[in-house]
Design an enzyme around this catalytic site. Structure first.
Site, mmCIF file in Angstrom:
data_model
loop_
_atom_site.group_PDB
_atom_site.id
_atom_site.type_symbol
_atom_site.label_atom_id
_atom_site.label_comp_id
_atom_site.label_asym_id
_atom_site.label_seq_id
_atom_site.Cartn_x
_atom_site.Cartn_y
_atom_site.Cartn_z
ATOM 1 N N LYS A 81 0.857 -1.188 0.000
ATOM 2 C CA LYS A 81 0.000 0.000 0.000
ATOM 3 C C LYS A 81 0.890 1.233 0.000
ATOM 4 O O LYS A 81 1.958 1.243 0.624
ATOM 5 C CB LYS A 81 -0.899 0.027 1.242
ATOM 6 C CG LYS A 81 -2.161 0.845 1.065
ATOM 7 C CD LYS A 81 -3.184 0.133 0.193
ATOM 8 C CE LYS A 81 -4.480 0.903 0.080
ATOM 9 N NZ LYS A 81 -5.500 0.140 -0.637
ATOM 10 N N GLY A 178 -25.184 2.595 2.026
ATOM 11 C CA GLY A 178 -24.357 3.083 0.933
ATOM 12 C C GLY A 178 -24.805 2.492 -0.387
ATOM 13 O O GLY A 178 -24.755 1.269 -0.574
ATOM 14 N N VAL A 179 -25.263 3.343 -1.309
ATOM 15 C CA VAL A 179 -25.781 2.834 -2.583
ATOM 16 C C VAL A 179 -25.035 3.458 -3.752
ATOM 17 O O VAL A 179 -25.608 3.850 -4.755
ATOM 18 C CB VAL A 179 -27.305 3.044 -2.715
ATOM 19 C CG1 VAL A 179 -28.042 2.172 -1.731
ATOM 20 C CG2 VAL A 179 -27.692 4.509 -2.524
ATOM 21 N N GLY A 180 -23.714 3.544 -3.624
ATOM 22 C CA GLY A 180 -22.876 3.980 -4.720
ATOM 23 C C GLY A 180 -22.679 2.845 -5.709
ATOM 24 O O GLY A 180 -23.562 2.004 -5.909
ATOM 25 N N SER A 181 -21.493 2.781 -6.297
ATOM 26 C CA SER A 181 -21.225 1.770 -7.322
ATOM 27 C C SER A 181 -21.423 0.352 -6.795
ATOM 28 O O SER A 181 -22.048 -0.486 -7.456
ATOM 29 C CB SER A 181 -19.797 1.941 -7.839
ATOM 30 O OG SER A 181 -19.481 0.962 -8.802
ATOM 31 N N VAL A 182 -20.934 0.071 -5.596
ATOM 32 C CA VAL A 182 -21.033 -1.288 -5.040
ATOM 33 C C VAL A 182 -22.408 -1.540 -4.438
ATOM 34 O O VAL A 182 -23.095 -2.494 -4.804
ATOM 35 C CB VAL A 182 -19.928 -1.528 -3.993
ATOM 36 C CG1 VAL A 182 -20.104 -2.901 -3.347
ATOM 37 C CG2 VAL A 182 -18.555 -1.421 -4.635
ATOM 38 N N GLY A 183 -22.830 -0.690 -3.496
ATOM 39 C CA GLY A 183 -24.122 -0.889 -2.849
ATOM 40 C C GLY A 183 -25.285 -0.789 -3.817
ATOM 41 O O GLY A 183 -26.259 -1.553 -3.717
#
Length: 343
Positions: A81, A178-183
């Site tokens: 990282k 969370g309902v972005g790209s993943v959710g």
């Protein structure tokens, strides 16, 4: 500041590199946790830290997490990282990115970088002009979000099967944070299967719009963990499972795409004591990194999908061992990952 190997998050890291370029203002840390399975792979985080020790701690902790995630995903990659210490204005001039790319290149391929918080796809393209050790470029699979969402969906189904005896999601109630790209992708998969959805997001309008589209219900962001449901799926910020929030959960399983969900680690035991199944985050959300690192061994779309399809089986193996041994799923996953990287 104590020596790096005396820090709590130092875990026999193979190397910790500190870079400074006065001409461009670059200050960066690249932590290489393990190259046992392949080059240390993990994104670069651009963040304004309170102090330099916080940046080093972040790099140590996140690089170890990438070792475990890549190993459990069956990838020919170790864990690393990078963090770039942003100034208070968070300016990111091209000259500084060039200096960071030279830093990455100086490691000769032992570390492969990718996109993370504060770094864009355009930044990755910029870095690739100076170093070849960049993953997740537009011609290397594109946006990892849909791949993560598919893996999380398969993991949610696996959790349902382990808890309820079936992975038929019709009328199963899933609360998604969370309902972005993943959710958002997860919600669409579940809606297609007839699941009942309760959605929340810091962008209340986005949650409401998706709920209307999918026939679900939207609630306030600070209320989603109080919803009584079958499965809670955190797909936003990490460290949301605290002593307080775990005590208030009204679900049978937690399975979501957010990173570092357990705030301090001990919450895994609290979940187990309450009879709540937990899907270790770095196992269930590995779909994105599986896609991002496709170029390491030239994996095509069919192989990427095969690797993502293996996520539910890996989770089931963890849960079975947890049931048999009494260790928590998080403890079992860590032990499996450590064995894979020769620790």
């Amino acid at each position: 500041m104590p020596a790096i190997w005396d820090l709590p998050d130092f875990d026999s890291h193979e190397a910790v590199h500190v870079f400074e370029d006065r001409a461009t203002g670059l200050k960066a840390v690249i932590a290489v946790h393990s190259t046992h399975l392949g080059p240390a792979a993990g994104g670069t985080r651009f963040w304004h830290y309170a102090d330099s020790q916080s940046a080093i701690t972040d790099a140590l902790r996140l690089s170890r997490g990438m070792s475990f995630k890549n190993a459990m995903a069956g990838l020919p990659a170790g864990g690393g990282k990078a963090v770039i210490l942003a100034n208070p204005s968070r300016s990111k001039p091209a000259e500084m990115l060039d200096a960071f790319a030279r830093a990455v290149d100086s490691l000769g391929g032992r570390y492969v970088t990718a996109q993370d918080v504060g770094m864009s796809e355009a930044d990755m393209v910029h870095l690739s002009k100076t170093t070849a050790h960049v993953a997740g470029l537009p011609d290397q699979g594109g946006d990892p979000g849909p791949y993560t969402a598919r893996g999380v969906y398969l993991g949610v189904k696996a959790a349902a099967k382990h808890v309820f005896g079936t992975d038929d999601m019709r009328d199963a109630h899933v609360a998604i944070q969370g309902v972005g790209s993943v959710g958002g992708g997860l919600a669409r998969y579940l809606a297609q299967q007839g699941a009942k959805l309760t959605l929340a997001d810091v962008d209340a309008h986005r949650a409401a719009a998706l709920a209307e589209e999918l026939g679900g219900v939207a609630v306030a962001a600070d209320a989603i963990m109080d919803v009584e449901a079958d499965i809670f799926s955190p797909c936003a910020l990490g460290a949301i499972l605290t002593e307080e929030t775990v005590a208030g959960l009204k679900v049978r399983a937690v399975a979501g795409g957010a990173n570092n969900q357990l705030a301090k680690g001990g919450e895994g035991r609290m979940l187990a004591d309450r009879g709540i199944l937990y899907a270790p985050d770095y196992v269930i959300n590995a779909g994105g990194i599986i896609n991002v690192l496709r170029h390491i061994d030239g994996a095509d779309d069919a192989e990427i999908n095969r690797r993502i399809d293996a996520i539910p089986g890996r989770l089931s193996e963890i849960w079975k061992e947890s049931d048999a041994s009494g260790s928590t799923p998080a403890e079992v996953a860590d032990k499996m990952a450590q064995k894979l990287i020769g620790r």
